[in-house]
Design a protein around this motif. Structure first.
Motif, PDB file in Angstrom:
ATOM      1  N   ALA A   1       0.810  -1.213   0.000  1.00  0.00           N
ATOM      2  CA  ALA A   1       0.000   0.000   0.000  1.00  0.00           C
ATOM      3  C   ALA A   1       0.846   1.267   0.000  1.00  0.00           C
ATOM      4  O   ALA A   1       1.730   1.433   0.841  1.00  0.00           O
ATOM      5  CB  ALA A   1      -0.939   0.009   1.202  1.00  0.00           C
ATOM      6  N   ALA A   2       0.567   2.173  -0.947  1.00  0.00           N
ATOM      7  CA  ALA A   2       1.177   3.490  -0.931  1.00  0.00           C
ATOM      8  C   ALA A   2       0.456   4.388   0.063  1.00  0.00           C
ATOM      9  O   ALA A   2       1.059   5.263   0.682  1.00  0.00           O
ATOM     10  CB  ALA A   2       1.132   4.110  -2.329  1.00  0.00           C
ATOM     11  N   ASP A   3      -0.853   4.185   0.212  1.00  0.00           N
ATOM     12  CA  ASP A   3      -1.638   4.902   1.211  1.00  0.00           C
ATOM     13  C   ASP A   3      -2.872   4.045   1.497  1.00  0.00           C
ATOM     14  O   ASP A   3      -3.323   3.284   0.645  1.00  0.00           O
ATOM     15  CB  ASP A   3      -2.060   6.284   0.711  1.00  0.00           C
ATOM     16  N   CYS A   4      -3.386   4.141   2.708  1.00  0.00           N
ATOM     17  CA  CYS A   4      -4.531   3.309   3.073  1.00  0.00           C
ATOM     18  C   CYS A   4      -5.360   4.018   4.128  1.00  0.00           C
ATOM     19  O   CYS A   4      -4.813   4.619   5.061  1.00  0.00           O
ATOM     20  CB  CYS A   4      -4.058   1.948   3.590  1.00  0.00           C
ATOM     21  N   TRP A   5      -6.668   3.950   3.955  1.00  0.00           N
ATOM     22  CA  TRP A   5      -7.618   4.448   4.952  1.00  0.00           C
ATOM     23  C   TRP A   5      -8.547   3.305   5.329  1.00  0.00           C
ATOM     24  O   TRP A   5      -8.914   2.492   4.486  1.00  0.00           O
ATOM     25  CB  TRP A   5      -8.439   5.605   4.392  1.00  0.00           C
ATOM     26  N   ASP A   6      -8.899   3.243   6.595  1.00  0.00           N
ATOM     27  CA  ASP A   6      -9.857   2.251   7.069  1.00  0.00           C
ATOM     28  C   ASP A   6     -11.183   2.914   7.391  1.00  0.00           C
ATOM     29  O   ASP A   6     -11.212   3.999   7.995  1.00  0.00           O
ATOM     30  CB  ASP A   6      -9.349   1.562   8.350  1.00  0.00           C
ATOM     31  N   ALA A   7     -12.274   2.254   6.994  1.00  0.00           N
ATOM     32  CA  ALA A   7     -13.575   2.591   7.557  1.00  0.00           C
ATOM     33  C   ALA A   7     -13.684   1.852   8.870  1.00  0.00           C
ATOM     34  O   ALA A   7     -13.463   0.638   8.924  1.00  0.00           O
ATOM     35  CB  ALA A   7     -14.689   2.167   6.612  1.00  0.00           C
ATOM     36  N   GLU A   8     -13.979   2.570   9.951  1.00  0.00           N
ATOM     37  CA  GLU A   8     -14.046   1.970  11.268  1.00  0.00           C
ATOM     38  C   GLU A   8     -15.398   2.254  11.910  1.00  0.00           C
ATOM     39  O   GLU A   8     -15.953   3.349  11.773  1.00  0.00           O
ATOM     40  CB  GLU A   8     -12.930   2.494  12.176  1.00  0.00           C
ATOM     41  N   ALA A   9     -15.899   1.251  12.616  1.00  0.00           N
ATOM     42  CA  ALA A   9     -17.151   1.389  13.354  1.00  0.00           C
ATOM     43  C   ALA A   9     -16.879   1.175  14.832  1.00  0.00           C
ATOM     44  O   ALA A   9     -16.020   0.374  15.210  1.00  0.00           O
ATOM     45  CB  ALA A   9     -18.179   0.376  12.850  1.00  0.00           C
ATOM     46  N   GLU A  10     -17.619   1.894  15.669  1.00  0.00           N
ATOM     47  CA  GLU A  10     -17.458   1.759  17.118  1.00  0.00           C
ATOM     48  C   GLU A  10     -18.350   0.624  17.606  1.00  0.00           C
ATOM     49  O   GLU A  10     -19.566   0.628  17.394  1.00  0.00           O
ATOM     50  CB  GLU A  10     -17.815   3.075  17.801  1.00  0.00           C
ATOM     51  N   LEU A  11     -17.716  -0.367  18.244  1.00  0.00           N
ATOM     52  CA  LEU A  11     -18.428  -1.527  18.775  1.00  0.00           C
ATOM     53  C   LEU A  11     -18.006  -1.749  20.219  1.00  0.00           C
ATOM     54  O   LEU A  11     -16.820  -1.933  20.508  1.00  0.00           O
ATOM     55  CB  LEU A  11     -18.104  -2.793  17.970  1.00  0.00           C
ATOM     56  N   GLY A  12     -18.949  -1.702  21.120  1.00  0.00           N
ATOM     57  CA  GLY A  12     -18.630  -1.955  22.526  1.00  0.00           C
ATOM     58  C   GLY A  12     -17.597  -1.018  23.090  1.00  0.00           C
ATOM     59  O   GLY A  12     -16.840  -1.395  23.992  1.00  0.00           O
ATOM     60  N   GLY A  13     -17.530   0.204  22.581  1.00  0.00           N
ATOM     61  CA  GLY A  13     -16.578   1.195  23.071  1.00  0.00           C
ATOM     62  C   GLY A  13     -15.244   1.203  22.368  1.00  0.00           C
ATOM     63  O   GLY A  13     -14.402   2.062  22.647  1.00  0.00           O
ATOM     64  N   ASP A  14     -15.008   0.252  21.447  1.00  0.00           N
ATOM     65  CA  ASP A  14     -13.752   0.188  20.697  1.00  0.00           C
ATOM     66  C   ASP A  14     -14.014   0.413  19.206  1.00  0.00           C
ATOM     67  O   ASP A  14     -15.099   0.117  18.695  1.00  0.00           O
ATOM     68  CB  ASP A  14     -13.075  -1.173  20.879  1.00  0.00           C
ATOM     69  N   TRP A  15     -12.982   0.901  18.508  1.00  0.00           N
ATOM     70  CA  TRP A  15     -13.088   1.108  17.069  1.00  0.00           C
ATOM     71  C   TRP A  15     -12.567  -0.124  16.336  1.00  0.00           C
ATOM     72  O   TRP A  15     -11.493  -0.630  16.636  1.00  0.00           O
ATOM     73  CB  TRP A  15     -12.302   2.349  16.648  1.00  0.00           C
ATOM     74  N   VAL A  16     -13.346  -0.593  15.361  1.00  0.00           N
ATOM     75  CA  VAL A  16     -13.037  -1.815  14.634  1.00  0.00           C
ATOM     76  C   VAL A  16     -13.024  -1.517  13.143  1.00  0.00           C
ATOM     77  O   VAL A  16     -13.960  -0.909  12.605  1.00  0.00           O
ATOM     78  CB  VAL A  16     -14.082  -2.916  14.935  1.00  0.00           C
ATOM     79  N   GLU A  17     -11.962  -1.960  12.471  1.00  0.00           N
ATOM     80  CA  GLU A  17     -11.882  -1.806  11.016  1.00  0.00           C
ATOM     81  C   GLU A  17     -12.919  -2.695  10.339  1.00  0.00           C
ATOM     82  O   GLU A  17     -13.005  -3.895  10.625  1.00  0.00           O
ATOM     83  CB  GLU A  17     -10.491  -2.192  10.522  1.00  0.00           C
ATOM     84  N   ILE A  18     -13.698  -2.128   9.415  1.00  0.00           N
ATOM     85  CA  ILE A  18     -14.656  -2.927   8.648  1.00  0.00           C
ATOM     86  C   ILE A  18     -14.345  -2.901   7.147  1.00  0.00           C
ATOM     87  O   ILE A  18     -14.840  -3.742   6.403  1.00  0.00           O
ATOM     88  CB  ILE A  18     -16.113  -2.488   8.900  1.00  0.00           C
ATOM     89  N   THR A  19     -13.518  -1.950   6.713  1.00  0.00           N
ATOM     90  CA  THR A  19     -13.124  -1.868   5.302  1.00  0.00           C
ATOM     91  C   THR A  19     -11.766  -1.193   5.211  1.00  0.00           C
ATOM     92  O   THR A  19     -11.477  -0.267   5.971  1.00  0.00           O
ATOM     93  CB  THR A  19     -14.142  -1.041   4.471  1.00  0.00           C
TER      94      THR A  19
END
Length: 597
Positions: A326-344
């Motif tokens: 990867a030259a650059d990467c962004w994650d879509a993250e969702a908050e679950l149970g108080g923590d942030w989790v990568e979903i994409t």
């Protein structure tokens, strides 16, 4: 409405489930109502493997169909389905055999293996320990006096090592070939590029999508569907000409994003950046226009399938956690149970993958780019005199010839002197330029071979399903009783409509079965239930997210109407049975509302 029918009162909202109880509550619901549960429990189970039950399999399929609708149908890309098992050379070329590792630490007392960066994250405020080098992780384990979470043995001074996540297998019997279960669906697309470019008529840009299983031998699977060993990915590999192809940014220019750039993450008082896609590009917050385009395109899709956008962000990868491609990467993250989790993950993979496979295989991973008009260009060439190189270099003459050909393409000016030096297997060879037959000549070309760059949105379907379930879980009071329900969008709900006879007598059951059959024939996912009172049947369907319920009562036998009840508001309306499929379709698509009926 029939007098005999139990009607819901208005729903009264309750406080949401506390964050520390949220995931446990959803996991209990998921197991009890058939969304997902640990696999092979009859034989003790194996961590990191889950079975999707009837409700979960339907929800997962609907999320996948929504993804295909956007990324294949609407965006006009092609879809393939490649094998899960691929031969070893594929992953030698891709770099997975050398660089697809996590950090592992083994307890010297009980032998339990832990993922070292997770130990650090759980015991500190560090969110992305994965991005840290091993010596720094070891230092943090010592600094915080971290112990084995199983037996309590101190882990200070225990070495942290790299562990490759690939599942190895054998292809064929006897002296079989080594192979691996793919750790991502992407490689199945890349290795077929020579064939796929023909289907695209050798015209860039074009995209290839795939929804399928990926496998990673996780050190410490945990948190239900968040970290598992077998999971489903929905990936798009978009092949583009980096010099000419630009995304249609105007389509998403005004979409507002919540961004968490790397510099804000590293700052002591770092904050989110809220801006439009166009502003993110103009201000160089997102370096790649293509990545910015897919962030904007995906934003509405997440909301469409039920992600709570108040618990959602795009986070840029820190330099230490960037994948090898990867030259650059962004994650879509969702908050679950108080923590942030990568979903994409949204990555600009440049030409890494195609160049690697081109170098390691006998296939052509380039694409011929036709010029608008032929061009006359100067080309430097060599034609080594093997009658000279052979006697002088013996068995290395062929390798020297190849090295000269590579050098002239890369650096023609190296031949400006009387001799030129090339390196073969660490040894330097001097060749007279005259014996290399170096020349510059003008040639007319109609085009050139280019290696496309790749933009990749990679969606973790299981994590998205888990996010949708968690974000959809809600509670309220109806008729003075607490109700738990899933506020799932009708498009992804496992069941669209529940059909009930008020009572299973006097022909009500037979008429309800006819309504059920007609709705199934019309393409609706239907649940039939004649057990218990109407209120209890409503609650059962509410708990699995069914958006509409249809009740057949005595009035139905007289005038061919039924009661339609909407899940969230609990409002009800009387509808002609003949119009029921059309009405439910209008409700499902949002073109009408229950209050308008």
């Amino acid at each position: 409405m029939s007098e005999d029918m139990d009607a819901d009162a208005d729903a009264e909202a309750l406080e949401p489930v506390p964050a520390d109880e949220e995931l446990e509550t959803v996991a209990e619901l998921a197991k009890r109502r058939g969304f997902f549960f640990p696999a092979s429990r009859a034989y003790g189970g194996v961590a990191g493997f889950y079975t999707y039950g009837p409700e979960g399999a339907a929800l997962k399929r609907n999320v996948e169909d929504a993804w295909r609708d956007l990324f294949v149908t609407q965006e006009g890309h092609m879809e393939i389905s490649a094998p899960d098992v691929m031969p070893e050379p594929v992953f030698e070329a891709s770099g997975h055999l050398d660089g697809f590792d996590d950090m592992i630490i083994e307890c010297p007392e009980c032998g339990t293996n832990h993922r070292a960066d997770h130990l650090v994250e759980d015991a500190t405020r560090i969110e992305e320990a994965e991005s840290l080098p091993i010596p720094e992780v070891e230092a943090l384990i010592a600094e915080y006096d971290l112990d084995c979470t199983v037996c309590g043995e101190p882990l200070t001074d225990v070495p942290v090592e790299e562990f490759n996540l690939m599942f190895e297998t054998n292809i064929g019997p006897g002296s079989s070939k080594p192979g691996y279960l793919r750790p991502e669906t992407a490689q199945g697309i890349f290795v077929e590029f020579p064939q796929l470019k023909q289907y695209a008529r050798n015209q860039l840009p074009f995209g290839v999508a795939q929804v399928g299983t990926a496998w990673r031998n996780e050190i410490s699977p945990r948190r239900a569907l968040v970290r598992v060993r077998e999971f489903t990915q929905a990936e798009l590999e978009h092949f583009v000409d980096p010099d000419e192809d630009e995304p249609p940014l105007h389509r998403v220019a005004d979409v507002e994003l919540t961004l968490y750039p790397a510099d804000e993450q590293e700052a002591d008082d770092g904050e989110y950046v809220t801006c439009t896609v166009q502003e993110a590009v103009d201000e160089n917050i997102v370096a790649s226009d293509w990545v910015a385009y897919y962030l904007g395109l995906s934003q509405d899709w997440y909301e469409r399938v039920g992600v709570d956008m108040d618990r959602f962000r795009y986070r840029q990868h820190l330099s230490g956690e960037l994948a090898h491609y990867a030259a650059d990467c962004w994650d879509a993250e969702a908050e679950l149970g108080g923590d942030w989790v990568e979903i994409t993950g949204f990555a600009y993979r440049s030409d890494y993958d195609l160049s690697k496979h081109g170098a390691h295989s006998d296939e052509d991973f380039t694409l011929f780019k036709q010029y608008d008009e032929p061009k006359t260009v100067e080309r430097a060439t060599v034609d080594p005199d093997m009658s000279v190189l052979g006697p002088e270099f013996g068995g290395d003459a062929g390798a020297v010839q190849e090295a000269l050909n590579d050098l002239v393409a890369r650096d023609p000016d190296a031949f400006d002197g009387e001799s030129v030096a090339v390196e073969v297997d660490g040894e330097t060879y001097e060749v007279d330029v005259e014996d290399a037959n170096f020349a510059r000549e003008e040639v007319t070309e109609s085009g050139e071979h280019i290696t496309p760059h790749v933009v990749e949105p990679s969606f973790g379907i299981g994590r998205i399903v888990y996010t949708v379930l968690t974000h959809a879980y809600d509670r309220d009071l109806v008729d003075g009783e607490e109700r738990a329900f899933l506020d799932l969008p009708p498009e992804v709900a496992p069941t669209t409509v529940g059909v009930f006879p008020l009572m299973d007598k006097d022909g009500l059951g037979e008429r309800a079965r006819e309504v059920e059959a007609d709705l199934r024939q019309a393409g609706f996912a239907v649940a039939y239930d004649d057990s218990g009172n109407i209120g209890r049947r409503y609650r059962r369907q509410d708990e699995v997210g069914t958006p509409y319920c249809v009740t057949v009562d005595y009035e139905s036998l007289e005038d061919d109407t039924v009661t339609v009840r909407e899940r969230d508001s609990t409002e009800q309306a009387r509808v002609d049975i003949e119009e029921l499929p059309v009405t439910l379709t209008a409700l499902r698509t949002g073109s009408t509302d229950i209050s308008e009926l």
